[in-house]
Write a protein that holds these residues in place. Structure first.
Motif, PDB file in Angstrom:
ATOM      1  N   GLU A   1       0.817  -1.201   0.000  1.00  0.00           N
ATOM      2  CA  GLU A   1       0.000   0.000   0.000  1.00  0.00           C
ATOM      3  C   GLU A   1       0.857   1.259   0.000  1.00  0.00           C
ATOM      4  O   GLU A   1       0.520   2.259  -0.638  1.00  0.00           O
ATOM      5  CB  GLU A   1      -0.930  -0.006   1.211  1.00  0.00           C
ATOM      6  CG  GLU A   1      -2.011  -1.073   1.148  1.00  0.00           C
ATOM      7  CD  GLU A   1      -2.847  -1.103   2.422  1.00  0.00           C
ATOM      8  OE1 GLU A   1      -2.632  -0.208   3.271  1.00  0.00           O
ATOM      9  OE2 GLU A   1      -3.697  -1.996   2.552  1.00  0.00           O
ATOM     10  N   VAL A   2       1.985   1.221   0.729  1.00  0.00           N
ATOM     11  CA  VAL A   2       2.899   2.366   0.730  1.00  0.00           C
ATOM     12  C   VAL A   2       3.524   2.551  -0.644  1.00  0.00           C
ATOM     13  O   VAL A   2       3.669   3.678  -1.147  1.00  0.00           O
ATOM     14  CB  VAL A   2       3.985   2.186   1.813  1.00  0.00           C
ATOM     15  CG1 VAL A   2       5.030   3.292   1.717  1.00  0.00           C
ATOM     16  CG2 VAL A   2       3.362   2.170   3.194  1.00  0.00           C
ATOM     17  N   LEU A   3       3.914   1.442  -1.288  1.00  0.00           N
ATOM     18  CA  LEU A   3       4.533   1.542  -2.607  1.00  0.00           C
ATOM     19  C   LEU A   3       3.578   2.125  -3.645  1.00  0.00           C
ATOM     20  O   LEU A   3       4.007   2.823  -4.571  1.00  0.00           O
ATOM     21  CB  LEU A   3       5.008   0.156  -3.065  1.00  0.00           C
ATOM     22  CG  LEU A   3       6.220  -0.437  -2.343  1.00  0.00           C
ATOM     23  CD1 LEU A   3       6.587  -1.780  -2.954  1.00  0.00           C
ATOM     24  CD2 LEU A   3       7.412   0.505  -2.412  1.00  0.00           C
ATOM     25  N   GLU A   4       2.287   1.845  -3.505  1.00  0.00           N
ATOM     26  CA  GLU A   4       1.329   2.360  -4.473  1.00  0.00           C
ATOM     27  C   GLU A   4       1.224   3.879  -4.441  1.00  0.00           C
ATOM     28  O   GLU A   4       0.837   4.497  -5.431  1.00  0.00           O
ATOM     29  CB  GLU A   4      -0.040   1.735  -4.206  1.00  0.00           C
ATOM     30  CG  GLU A   4      -0.105   0.247  -4.550  1.00  0.00           C
ATOM     31  CD  GLU A   4      -1.451  -0.356  -4.196  1.00  0.00           C
ATOM     32  OE1 GLU A   4      -2.286   0.395  -3.641  1.00  0.00           O
ATOM     33  OE2 GLU A   4      -1.652  -1.553  -4.459  1.00  0.00           O
ATOM     34  N   THR A   5       1.557   4.483  -3.317  1.00  0.00           N
ATOM     35  CA  THR A   5       1.488   5.947  -3.197  1.00  0.00           C
ATOM     36  C   THR A   5       2.772   6.632  -3.655  1.00  0.00           C
ATOM     37  O   THR A   5       2.826   7.867  -3.668  1.00  0.00           O
ATOM     38  CB  THR A   5       1.207   6.337  -1.746  1.00  0.00           C
ATOM     39  OG1 THR A   5       2.297   5.902  -0.909  1.00  0.00           O
ATOM     40  CG2 THR A   5      -0.085   5.694  -1.260  1.00  0.00           C
ATOM     41  N   MET A   6       3.808   5.862  -4.000  1.00  0.00           N
ATOM     42  CA  MET A   6       5.092   6.441  -4.394  1.00  0.00           C
ATOM     43  C   MET A   6       5.103   6.756  -5.881  1.00  0.00           C
ATOM     44  O   MET A   6       4.539   6.036  -6.695  1.00  0.00           O
ATOM     45  CB  MET A   6       6.234   5.476  -4.059  1.00  0.00           C
ATOM     46  CG  MET A   6       6.435   5.236  -2.576  1.00  0.00           C
ATOM     47  SD  MET A   6       7.061   6.681  -1.708  1.00  0.00           S
ATOM     48  CE  MET A   6       8.698   6.802  -2.425  1.00  0.00           C
ATOM     49  N   ASP A   7       5.762   7.857  -6.247  1.00  0.00           N
ATOM     50  CA  ASP A   7       5.994   8.203  -7.646  1.00  0.00           C
ATOM     51  C   ASP A   7       7.401   8.773  -7.769  1.00  0.00           C
ATOM     52  O   ASP A   7       8.148   8.857  -6.787  1.00  0.00           O
ATOM     53  CB  ASP A   7       4.939   9.188  -8.154  1.00  0.00           C
ATOM     54  CG  ASP A   7       4.837  10.434  -7.285  1.00  0.00           C
ATOM     55  OD1 ASP A   7       5.798  10.717  -6.544  1.00  0.00           O
ATOM     56  OD2 ASP A   7       3.797  11.117  -7.341  1.00  0.00           O
ATOM     57  N   ASN A   8       7.784   9.183  -8.969  1.00  0.00           N
ATOM     58  CA  ASN A   8       9.149   9.671  -9.190  1.00  0.00           C
ATOM     59  C   ASN A   8       9.434  10.943  -8.395  1.00  0.00           C
ATOM     60  O   ASN A   8      10.542  11.141  -7.891  1.00  0.00           O
ATOM     61  CB  ASN A   8       9.369   9.929 -10.678  1.00  0.00           C
ATOM     62  CG  ASN A   8       9.390   8.643 -11.480  1.00  0.00           C
ATOM     63  OD1 ASN A   8       9.715   7.577 -10.954  1.00  0.00           O
ATOM     64  ND2 ASN A   8       9.052   8.730 -12.768  1.00  0.00           N
ATOM     65  N   LYS A   9       8.448  11.818  -8.292  1.00  0.00           N
ATOM     66  CA  LYS A   9       8.654  13.066  -7.563  1.00  0.00           C
ATOM     67  C   LYS A   9       8.921  12.792  -6.086  1.00  0.00           C
ATOM     68  O   LYS A   9       9.837  13.360  -5.484  1.00  0.00           O
ATOM     69  CB  LYS A   9       7.433  13.960  -7.727  1.00  0.00           C
ATOM     70  CG  LYS A   9       7.587  15.329  -7.089  1.00  0.00           C
ATOM     71  CD  LYS A   9       6.362  16.191  -7.346  1.00  0.00           C
ATOM     72  CE  LYS A   9       6.529  17.566  -6.696  1.00  0.00           C
ATOM     73  NZ  LYS A   9       5.340  18.427  -6.942  1.00  0.00           N
ATOM     74  N   LYS A  10       8.125  11.919  -5.493  1.00  0.00           N
ATOM     75  CA  LYS A  10       8.343  11.573  -4.095  1.00  0.00           C
ATOM     76  C   LYS A  10       9.663  10.836  -3.905  1.00  0.00           C
ATOM     77  O   LYS A  10      10.330  11.004  -2.887  1.00  0.00           O
ATOM     78  CB  LYS A  10       7.190  10.721  -3.588  1.00  0.00           C
ATOM     79  CG  LYS A  10       5.875  11.483  -3.438  1.00  0.00           C
ATOM     80  CD  LYS A  10       4.796  10.597  -2.822  1.00  0.00           C
ATOM     81  CE  LYS A  10       3.504  11.377  -2.612  1.00  0.00           C
ATOM     82  NZ  LYS A  10       2.436  10.539  -2.027  1.00  0.00           N
ATOM     83  N   GLY A  11      10.052  10.007  -4.890  1.00  0.00           N
ATOM     84  CA  GLY A  11      11.330   9.312  -4.797  1.00  0.00           C
ATOM     85  C   GLY A  11      12.508  10.262  -4.800  1.00  0.00           C
ATOM     86  O   GLY A  11      13.458  10.097  -4.028  1.00  0.00           O
ATOM     87  N   ARG A  12      12.461  11.300  -5.659  1.00  0.00           N
ATOM     88  CA  ARG A  12      13.543  12.287  -5.685  1.00  0.00           C
ATOM     89  C   ARG A  12      13.582  13.106  -4.399  1.00  0.00           C
ATOM     90  O   ARG A  12      14.653  13.449  -3.894  1.00  0.00           O
ATOM     91  CB  ARG A  12      13.374  13.202  -6.900  1.00  0.00           C
ATOM     92  CG  ARG A  12      13.686  12.525  -8.228  1.00  0.00           C
ATOM     93  CD  ARG A  12      13.801  13.543  -9.343  1.00  0.00           C
ATOM     94  NE  ARG A  12      12.526  14.239  -9.572  1.00  0.00           N
ATOM     95  CZ  ARG A  12      11.608  13.841 -10.438  1.00  0.00           C
ATOM     96  NH1 ARG A  12      11.813  12.742 -11.159  1.00  0.00           N
ATOM     97  NH2 ARG A  12      10.494  14.535 -10.601  1.00  0.00           N
ATOM     98  N   ARG A  13      12.399  13.434  -3.879  1.00  0.00           N
ATOM     99  CA  ARG A  13      12.353  14.172  -2.618  1.00  0.00           C
ATOM    100  C   ARG A  13      12.938  13.328  -1.483  1.00  0.00           C
ATOM    101  O   ARG A  13      13.687  13.828  -0.632  1.00  0.00           O
ATOM    102  CB  ARG A  13      10.909  14.543  -2.298  1.00  0.00           C
ATOM    103  CG  ARG A  13      10.764  15.392  -1.030  1.00  0.00           C
ATOM    104  CD  ARG A  13       9.292  15.534  -0.680  1.00  0.00           C
ATOM    105  NE  ARG A  13       8.535  16.031  -1.827  1.00  0.00           N
ATOM    106  CZ  ARG A  13       7.211  16.004  -1.888  1.00  0.00           C
ATOM    107  NH1 ARG A  13       6.513  15.464  -0.880  1.00  0.00           N
ATOM    108  NH2 ARG A  13       6.579  16.476  -2.947  1.00  0.00           N
TER     109      ARG A  13
END
Length: 713
Positions: free
Chosen positions: A63-75
C-alpha cells in the motif's frame, strides 16, 4: 576458549591465560552465556533480536509503494543527502566538545600537579603532589563510572556493539540518546582521569548513535519531544545512517574520511552498494572539515585555515636538514618491518588473550555483584595507574640531553602544534638545565603528546626507559580495557606500539650501527604493528594511518606490517573486538564458515518447537505470544492452498503489521466470525485452544488498550 588447545595453548600458558575453571551451577552458566564444555565456549544468548534489514513484503508495504511516484522518490533521496550532511556536522561537533573539555581538564590537572612537584622537589613534600594527582584522577574516574551505571552499554569503546548492529543484531539501548550522553561525558572524564584509554573508539560509537537518532526526530529517552517526520522509519534506512555515523566518527577521530569509509565497509556493514559509498564518504568529509574548522579557529585563532584535521594528529615526518644521510625508510628497512609485524602480532595476541581472561573473570566475580563493585574496580585501576605514573616519572626516569631542535622548537611539529606546546611537553623533573626526564616526558603528559614525542623527538630515549614504559603501559592498558568506564583502545595501542618501535630503532642505531635509520618511522611502524595485532584491521587501518601522517610513501611499509601482524595474530586468536562480541554472546555470523558446517543439513539447525500464527489470529493472542517468546517474527500458516492467496504469506512482523493496520483493525466479534470460518481447514497447534476461546463482543476502547500494550512492548 577454543584456542587453549593445540598451538594456542602454548601462547595462553606462556601468558598465564590457561587455568582451572570455577565450578558453577547450570543456572549461573546460562545467565553468563557459558557452557561446561572443554573448549570453554560461550554460546549465543537468546534474548537478542535481529534487525529487519530485508524488506517485509506484505499488504501494508504494498500500500505504501502504491502511493510512491518519481517526484516523491527524488524528494526522499534529497532528504537523505541532507540527513547525511547533518549527521557529519553533528558528529564533528561532538568530537569538538569532547576534545575541548578533555584539553581543559587535562591542562588544569597537569598544571596544578606540575607546579606542586616543582615546589615540593625543593621542600620534600612529593607525597602531597601525589595526593593532588590522585584527587583529580579519582574524581574524574568516579564520574565516568557513575555515568556507566546509568547506561551500562556506554562502557567500553562501543565498536563491538556497533559492529553487531550493522550486521543485523539488535543490541538493546546501543543507539539511544541516553547512551550518547553517558558516552560523551563519560569518555571525557575517563581520559581526563588519567586512565590508559582513548577517545577515538567512543567517537565511533557516538557517531553511530547520532546517525541512528538524528533522522528519526524523536527519542525513547525524550518521549514528549516528537516531530511529524515521515521518512526513514525502517531498520534498513537506520542501518545506512548508522554506517555513515560510524564512518564520520572515525573521520573525526583521525582526520581520515577515506579511512572512515573503509572502516565502515570492512568492519561494519554486511550490506553495501555504490550509492551508500558516496553518502558515507560525504558524511565523513562533513565531520572532518567541521571539526577541523572549529579546532583550527579555537586553538590558532585562524578561522578557515583547516590546520587540525582530527582529534589525533601525527604531525609531519621529516628528516633534519643537517642530516644528509637520513631517509624516512629504505628498501633494506622492509625486512625489519616484517620482523616488527611478527612481534606486533605476537604482542597483540598476548594482549587479547590476557584481556579475554580478565573479561571472563569480571563476568564471574564482578558483574553478578552489586553495581558499586564495578565503581570500586574502576577506582582501584585509577589508583594503581596514578601511583605507577607518578613513581615511574619521579624515580625511573633518566636525564637525557636535549637536542638543538628541541631547544629552539622542532620543525617537524610546526604544521600541527606550536613550538611552545612542544617545549612544554618536555618534562625536566629533577634534571639539570638543558636535560629532560625521559620517563616523565612519556608518562606525565597526555597520551597524544607522548605519541608525538616518540614520533618526532630528535633527542634520544633510554632503551631501559622505553622497555619499562612499554611493559608498564602494556599491562595497565590490558587491565583497564573492560572496566565500567567509556574507553577506547586505539590511542593506548598506538602509544604502546610507538614505544616498542622507538626501542627497536635505538637498538639498531646504538648496538648495530645503522646510522641511516629514522627513529620516527620505526615508531610509526611499531605503532601500526601493535595496533594491527590487537584489532586485526588491514585496509581501513592502512588508509587511516596514511591519512594521519600525510605521507603517502608510508603506504607500502604500513600495509606490509599490518598484513604480517594480522596473519601472526590470527594464528593464535581473534581480534579484540571479535573476542568481546563473543563474550557478550551476540549471535553474529562470521564471514567464512568452518569446515564442519559444510556437513550440516537444514534439519540440524532448525527449531523443532515452532511458534506460528494463523492469518486471522486475535490481538490478544498475538500479545500473549509476544510475551512468552524472545523474538518477534512468526510464520503465518494455512493448510488450504486454495485460500492461500487471500492471506499475507511469509514471515510477518506482528508489531509492524498491527501498527500499519491500526486504523482498520476489526472488532473482536467480526474477527471471531472470520477466524471461525477459516479455522475449518487449520491443523491443530498449541495456539488452537487460545484461538477457540469464545469471547463476547467488546467495545473498541478495550481493543485499543490491548493494541497499546503490545506496541509498548
Amino acid at each position: 576458549m577454543a584456542g587453549c588447545r593445540g598451538s594456542l595453548c602454548c601462547c595462553c600458558r606462556w601468558c598465564c591465560c590457561c587455568g582451572e575453571r570455577e565450578t558453577r551451577t547450570p543456572e549461573e552458566l546460562t545467565i553468563l552465556g557459558e557452557t561446561q564444555e572443554e573448549d570453554d565456549e560461550i554460546l549465543p544468548r537468546k534474548d537478542y533480536e535481529s534487525l529487519d534489514y530485508d524488506r517485509c513484503i506484505n499488504d501494508p508495504y504494498l500500500e505504501v509503494l502504491e502511493t510512491m511516484d518519481n517526484k516523491k522518490g527524488r524528494r526522499y533521496e534529497a532528504v537523505k543527502w541532507m540527513m547525511v550532511f547533518a549527521i557529519g556536522v553533528c558528529t564533528g561537533l561532538v568530537g569538538l566538545f569532547v576534545d575541548f573539555f578533555v584539553r581543559l581538564f587535562t591542562q588544569l590537572k597537569f598544571g596544578v600537579v606540575q607546579t606542586s612537584v616543582e615546589e615540593c622537589s625543593q621542600k620534600g613534600c612529593l607525597a602531597l603532589s601525589l595526593l593532588e594527582l590522585l584527587g583529580f584522577n579519582l574524581t574524574f574516574v568516579f564520574l565516568a563510572s557513575i555515568l556507566v551505571l546509568i547506561e551500562p552499554v556506554a562502557a567500553g569503546s562501543g565498536i563491538p556493539e556497533i559492529k553487531c548492529y550493522l550486521n543485523g543484531v539488535k543490541v538493546p539501548g546501543i543507539v539511544r540518546l541516553r547512551t550518547l550522553l553517558c558516552k560523551v561525558f563519560g569518555v571525557l572524564f575517563s581520559v581526563a582521569g588519567g586512565l590508559f584509554v582513548g577517545k577515538e573508539g567512543p567517537m565511533i560509537h557516538s557517531g553511530a548513535v547520532v546517525g541512528a537518532g538524528l533522522p528519526q526526530f524523536q527519542s525513547m529517552s525524550l518521549r514528549k519531544i516528537q516531530f511529524n517526520f515521515p521518512y526513514f522509519r525502517s531498520d534498513r534506512d537506520k542501518r545506512d545512517f548508522v554506517s555513515a555515523g560510524a564512518a564520520a566518527g572515525v573521520a573525526a577521530a583521525f582526520g581520515a574520511p577515506i579511512g572512515g569509509t573503509l572502516f565502515s565497509l570492512e568492519e561494519g556493514s554486511s550490506f553495501w552498494n555504490q550509492g551508500l559509498t558516496w553518502k558515507v564518504l560525504f558524511c565523513s568529509m562533513s565531520a572532518t572539515f567541521t571539526l577541523n574548522f572549529f579546532r583550527s579557529g579555537i586553538q590558532f585563532g585562524s578561522w578557515g585555515s583547516f590546520q587540525l584535521p582530527g582529534l589525533l594528529n601525527f604531525g609531519e615526518f621529516k628528516c633534519s636538514d643537517s642530516d644528509k644521510k637520513c631517509h624516512l625508510w629504505t628498501a633494506m628497512d622492509l625486512g625489519f618491518f616484517v620482523v616488527m609485524g611478527v612481534i606486533g602480532g605476537l604482542l597483540g595476541a598476548t594482549f587479547n588473550c590476557l584481556n579475554k581472561r580478565l573479561a571472563k573473570y569480571r563476568m564471574r566475580n564482578v558483574h553478578p555483584k552489586p553495581k558499586l563493585v564495578r565503581v570500586l574496580e574502576s577506582l582501584l585501576v585509577s589508583v594503581v595507574t596514578t601511583v605507577v605514573v607518578f613513581l615511574a616519572s619521579m624515580v625511573l626516569g633518566e636525564c637525557r640531553q636535549m637536542s638543538a631542535s628541541s631547544q629552539i622548537g622542532n620543525d617537524s611539529f610546526q604544521l600541527q602544534v606550536t613550538s611552545e606546546d612542544v617545549n612544554s611537553s618536555i618534562k625536566t623533573f629533577f634534571c639539570p638545565n638543558e636535560t629532560y626526564n625521559d620517563m616523565a616526558t612519556l608518562f606525565f603528559n597526555p597520551q597524544e603528546s607522548a605519541i608525538l614525542q616518540l614520533f618526532h623527538q630528535d633527542s634520544t630515549f633510554s632503551p631501559v626507559t622505553l622497555a619499562l614504559f612499554f611493559a608498564l603501559y602494556f599491562l595497565l592498558a590490558c587491565w583497564t580495557y573492560g572496566i565500567s568506564v567509556p574507553s577506547g583502545l586505539f590511542v593506548p595501542s598506538l602509544l604502546c606500539g610507538a614505544a616498542f618501535g622507538r626501542l627497536v630503532a635505538n637498538v639498531l642505531k646504538s648496538y648495530i650501527g645503522l646510522g641511516h635509520i629514522y627513529s620516527g618511522t620505526f615508531a610509526l611502524i611499531g605503532a601500526a604493528a601493535f595496533l594491527g595485532g590487537v584489532v586485526r584491521m588491514t585496509i581501513s587501518l592502512t588508509v587511516i594511518l596514511i591519512e594521519s601522517t600525510n605521507e603517502i610513501t608510508y603506504g607500502l611499509p604500513i600495509m606490509i606490517t599490518l598484513m604480517v601482524a594480522k596473519w601472526t595474530g590470527d594464528f593464535f586468536n581473534k581480534g579484540i573486538y571479535d573476542i568481546h562480541v563473543g563474550l557478550r554472546g551476540v549471535p553474529l555470523l562470521e564471514w567464512e564458515t568452518e569446515a564442519e558446517m559444510d556437513k550440516l543439513r537444514a534439519s540440524d539447525i532448525m527449531e523443532p518447537n515452532l511458534t506460528y500464527v494463523y492469518p486471522h489470529t486475535r490481538i490478544q493472542s498475538l500479545v500473549s505470544i509476544l510475551r512468552t517468546t524472545v523474538h518477534h517474527a512468526f510464520p503465518v500458516v494455512t493448510e488450504n492452498r486454495g485460500n492461500e492467496k487471500e492471506f499475507m504469506k511469509g514471515n510477518q512482523l506482528i508489531s509492524n503489521n498491527i501498527k500499519f493496520k491500526k486504523s482498520s483493525i476489526l472488532t473482536r466479534a467480526g474477527e471471531q466470525r472470520r477466524r471461525s470460518q477459516s479455522m475449518k481447514s487449520y491443523p491443530s497447534s498449541e495456539l488452537r485452544n487460545v484461538c477457540d476461546e469464545h469471547l463476547p463482543s467488546e467495545e473498541p476502547a478495550e481493543k485499543e488498550d490491548l493494541l497499546q500494550q503490545m506496541l509498548e512492548r
